[in-house]
Write an enzyme that holds these catalytic residues in place. Structure first.
Site, mmCIF file in Angstrom:
data_model
loop_
_atom_site.group_PDB
_atom_site.id
_atom_site.type_symbol
_atom_site.label_atom_id
_atom_site.label_comp_id
_atom_site.label_asym_id
_atom_site.label_seq_id
_atom_site.Cartn_x
_atom_site.Cartn_y
_atom_site.Cartn_z
ATOM 1 N N SER A 1 -13.140 26.800 -26.755
ATOM 2 C CA SER A 1 -13.312 25.691 -27.479
ATOM 3 C C SER A 1 -12.259 25.730 -28.918
ATOM 4 C CB SER A 1 -14.584 25.820 -28.520
ATOM 5 O OG SER A 1 -14.597 24.810 -29.494
ATOM 6 N N LYS B 1 -16.664 30.590 -28.124
ATOM 7 C CA LYS B 1 -17.213 29.836 -26.856
ATOM 8 C C LYS B 1 -16.465 30.260 -25.641
ATOM 9 C CE LYS B 1 -18.733 25.943 -27.085
ATOM 10 N NZ LYS B 1 -20.127 25.376 -26.539
ATOM 11 N N TYR C 1 -9.281 -6.754 12.852
ATOM 12 C CA TYR C 1 -8.956 -6.312 11.384
ATOM 13 C C TYR C 1 -8.789 -7.346 10.177
ATOM 14 C CZ TYR C 1 -5.377 -4.654 7.748
ATOM 15 O OH TYR C 1 -4.828 -4.239 6.734
ATOM 16 N N SER D 1 0.754 -1.085 -0.020
ATOM 17 C CA SER D 1 0.016 0.101 -0.120
ATOM 18 C C SER D 1 0.762 1.397 0.191
ATOM 19 C CB SER D 1 -0.896 0.053 1.396
ATOM 20 O OG SER D 1 -0.207 0.051 2.544
ATOM 21 N N ASN E 1 -2.207 -2.864 13.109
ATOM 22 C CA ASN E 1 -3.402 -2.580 13.164
ATOM 23 C C ASN E 1 -4.216 -1.220 13.858
ATOM 24 O OD1 ASN E 1 -3.356 -5.017 11.689
ATOM 25 N ND2 ASN E 1 -4.294 -6.114 13.206
ATOM 26 N N THR F 1 -39.986 26.986 -10.170
ATOM 27 C CA THR F 1 -40.248 25.533 -9.878
ATOM 28 C C THR F 1 -40.169 24.687 -11.115
ATOM 29 O OG1 THR F 1 -42.631 25.788 -9.499
ATOM 30 C CG2 THR F 1 -41.247 26.136 -7.538
ATOM 31 N N HIS F 2 -39.936 23.478 -11.254
ATOM 32 C CA HIS F 2 -39.802 22.766 -12.348
ATOM 33 C C HIS F 2 -39.270 23.450 -13.638
ATOM 34 C CE1 HIS F 2 -43.260 20.392 -10.638
ATOM 35 N NE2 HIS F 2 -43.707 21.821 -10.199
ATOM 36 N N GLU G 1 -18.720 22.592 -14.442
ATOM 37 C CA GLU G 1 -19.017 21.242 -15.272
ATOM 38 C C GLU G 1 -18.212 20.165 -14.488
ATOM 39 O OE1 GLU G 1 -19.737 21.556 -19.690
ATOM 40 O OE2 GLU G 1 -18.512 23.097 -19.117
ATOM 41 N N GLN H 1 -7.154 -2.442 3.968
ATOM 42 C CA GLN H 1 -6.415 -1.792 3.404
ATOM 43 C C GLN H 1 -6.869 -0.859 2.144
ATOM 44 O OE1 GLN H 1 -2.007 -3.002 3.022
ATOM 45 N NE2 GLN H 1 -2.376 -3.039 0.719
ATOM 46 N N ASN I 1 -16.625 28.276 -22.028
ATOM 47 C CA ASN I 1 -17.124 27.129 -21.469
ATOM 48 C C ASN I 1 -16.881 27.286 -20.040
ATOM 49 O OD1 ASN I 1 -18.091 26.138 -23.909
ATOM 50 N ND2 ASN I 1 -16.098 24.946 -24.138
ATOM 51 N N LYS J 1 -8.164 3.254 1.901
ATOM 52 C CA LYS J 1 -7.429 4.496 1.810
ATOM 53 C C LYS J 1 -7.636 5.362 0.306
ATOM 54 C CE LYS J 1 -4.483 2.576 5.112
ATOM 55 N NZ LYS J 1 -5.270 1.505 4.914
HETATM 56 N N1 ARG Z 1 -1.262 -1.383 5.227
HETATM 57 C C1 ARG Z 1 -2.085 -2.014 6.159
HETATM 58 C C2 ARG Z 1 -3.530 -1.210 6.012
HETATM 59 O O1 ARG Z 1 -3.274 -0.251 5.541
HETATM 60 C C3 ARG Z 1 -1.576 -1.597 7.551
HETATM 61 C C4 ARG Z 1 -2.196 -2.559 8.566
HETATM 62 C C5 ARG Z 1 -1.694 -4.050 8.209
HETATM 63 N N2 ARG Z 1 -1.925 -4.902 9.422
HETATM 64 C C6 ARG Z 1 -1.729 -6.329 9.172
HETATM 65 N N3 ARG Z 1 -1.998 -7.171 9.955
HETATM 66 N N4 ARG Z 1 -1.488 -6.684 7.735
HETATM 67 O O2 ARG Z 1 -4.417 -1.910 6.319
#
Ligand code: ARG
Length: 461
Positions: A278, A284, A318, A24, A111, A156-157, A291, A323, A286, A326
């Site tokens: 454009s 134009k 966990y 990660s 964790n 409205t509408h 948008e 992971q 834009n 993120k």
């Molecule tokens: N990179 C992991 C995550 O984002 C960190 C936690 C990993 N924990 C483990 N027991 N593998 O979740």
């Protein structure tokens, strides 16, 4: 450098592609500052509690601060073999200060570490988002203040309904963003507790002091259940849900800006700085920014659904699946932050075409309701008044006239109660200013709301 921190029970190296697949570091490296901040607080506590020697804690902190400076300066290359930001930093530490660096992870697991990192990181990002939201609200208030005498058609509408002040329209968005900021504040408050100390899932055998770590890191308290601490991502979900609603509001405002800046409406002009041309049509200009913000709303909704789906079948505690929390979270942060930043400036610089709005407001029999209300004040039941004005409008359409252009004799064909004073009720100003109750579009009511908003903002500063 790439020796695995968990290599003890393994006899063969990780498959190269598996290494890349499970890493990660490419996306969690953005949390490095918070990972170090959490580690510093943890190390201080380990020293204070005598779990490691004070000098060892001191050495660890010097090492961590050195790594922080190097990372800030962009001097450190991250390693995929070290999987994530936590192990990249820990391995660096050991490389830098020797085996004493290996004491940092005492009483801690990745964790609970990742759970604290995300909270610290998100907390700062949410504060930045709240600041941009505030700036956008200020721009809306300023536009409202500048346009207390600007009358536009209310719809409205998307059909002309009744005239309203442009200031009133701006304040409608102000209200939406007040609720958005309330939702963010709420999320911040619930999120601001320390999960560190949960260990891998069950707690730790060492005599840690979680409360002091919470205090050092600016948390309001500590989480109450170790299993929940490492498996909870509600705070990310709440943020993504609040972000989805916020983007929905920005998208509605975008839609109006796009319509209003078209030649057909011609109510506003966006600054050149927020538009593009454009490549083929020279005339134009834009409205790309609104948008795009309207378009980006989709990914923020998607991020919420991704996270909800990610979490829905996970057993405690966990799981590696987590992971995957993120990228959607980071994407929502980036998108919301960028959209708000650009909108605050764009709204502040928006040029309002007062005369065009006024001309449009007078079209479409926008004061028809005022004629009906007038008849009601003369004792006619509203339903009958509605019928009378309906016929009046039909007459206007057939004779290509507007309501204020009718002669008194023409008005009287539809009801004998209509007198000369009707003309005082069918101007745009009269229509707007008749709606004085709290929350209405009358100038006096809107001015009061601007004042109230300013007062509330002052008090919340
Ligand atoms: N990179 C992991 C995550 O984002 C960190 C936690 C990993 N924990 C483990 N027991 N593998 O979740």
């Amino acid at each position: 450098m790439s020796k695995k921190l968990w290599g003890g029970r393994f006899t063969q190296p990780t498959d190269k592609f598996v290494e890349e697949f499970t890493a990660s570091i490419d996306f969690d490296q953005r949390m490095y500052r918070y990972d170090i901040q959490g580690s510093l607080a943890h190390a201080h506590m380990l020293g204070r509690q005598g779990i490691i020697a004070e000098e060892e804690a001191e050495q660890i902190c010097v090492g961590l601060n050195g790594i922080l400076a190097d990372m800030d300066a962009g001097k450190i290359e991250f390693s995929v073999a070290l999987e994530d930001i936590h192990m990249n930093i820990e391995a660096r530490l050991i490389e830098r200060i020797g085996s004493v660096g290996g004491k940092l992870h005492t009483g801690r697991s990745r964790n609970d570490q990742v759970a604290v990192d995300i909270r610290l990181y998100l907390r700062d990002e949410m504060k930045a988002i709240l600041a941009y939201l505030d700036k956008l609200q200020e721009a809306l208030l300023q536009q409202a203040d500048d346009n207390l005498d600007t009358i536009m058609p209310g719809y409205t509408h998307l059909q002309t309904a009744q005239p309203v002040l442009f200031a009133h329209h701006m304040l409608a968005y102000y209200e939406m963003f007040c609720r958005d900021s309330g939702r963010m504040d709420d999320c911040l408050r619930r999120m601001n507790v320390l999960p560190l100390g949960a260990g891998a899932l069950a707690g730790t055998t060492f005599p840690i002091d979680r409360e002091s770590v919470a205090q050092e890191l600016g948390f309001d308290g500590v989480t109450r259940n170790s299993l929940d601490s490492v498996s909870d991502r509600d705070f990310a979900l709440e943020f993504c849900a609040a972000s989805a609603t916020l983007m929905m509001h920005l998208s509605r405002l975008s839609e109006e800006l796009v319509l209003w800046s078209s030649a057909d409406f011609n109510f506003i002009e966006l600054s050149d700085a927020f538009c593009t041309g454009s490549s083929i049509m020279p005339q134009k200009k834009n409205p790309d920014v609104p948008e795009l913000v309207r378009g980006k709303t989709g990914r923020v909704y998607g991020n919420l659904i991704s996270l909800l789906t990610l979490m829905k079948s996970l057993p405690l505690a966990y799981n590696k699946d987590m992971q995957e929390d993120k990228e959607p979270l980071f994407d929502s942060i980036d998108t919301v932050k960028g959209s708000l930043k650009i909108f605050a400036d764009m709204i502040a610089l928006m040029n309002v075409k007062v005369d065009n709005m006024r001309v449009a407001a007078a079209r479409g029999f926008s004061t028809a309701t005022d004629v009906a209300d007038y008849c009601v004040t003369k004792g006619i039941p509203f339903r009958d008044a509605h019928e009378i004005v309906g016929k009046t409008v039909r007459y206007c359409i057939e004779h290509n006239k507007d309501i204020p252009e009718l002669s008194l004799a023409e008005f009287k064909q539809f009801s004998p109660v209509i007198e000369e004073d009707i003309y005082n009720f069918v101007t745009l100003e009269a229509s707007v200013n008749a709606r004085k109750a709290t929350g209405g579009t009358a100038r006096i009511a809107v001015a009061a709301e601007i004042e109230l908003a300013r007062k509330n903002r002052q008090e919340n500063k």
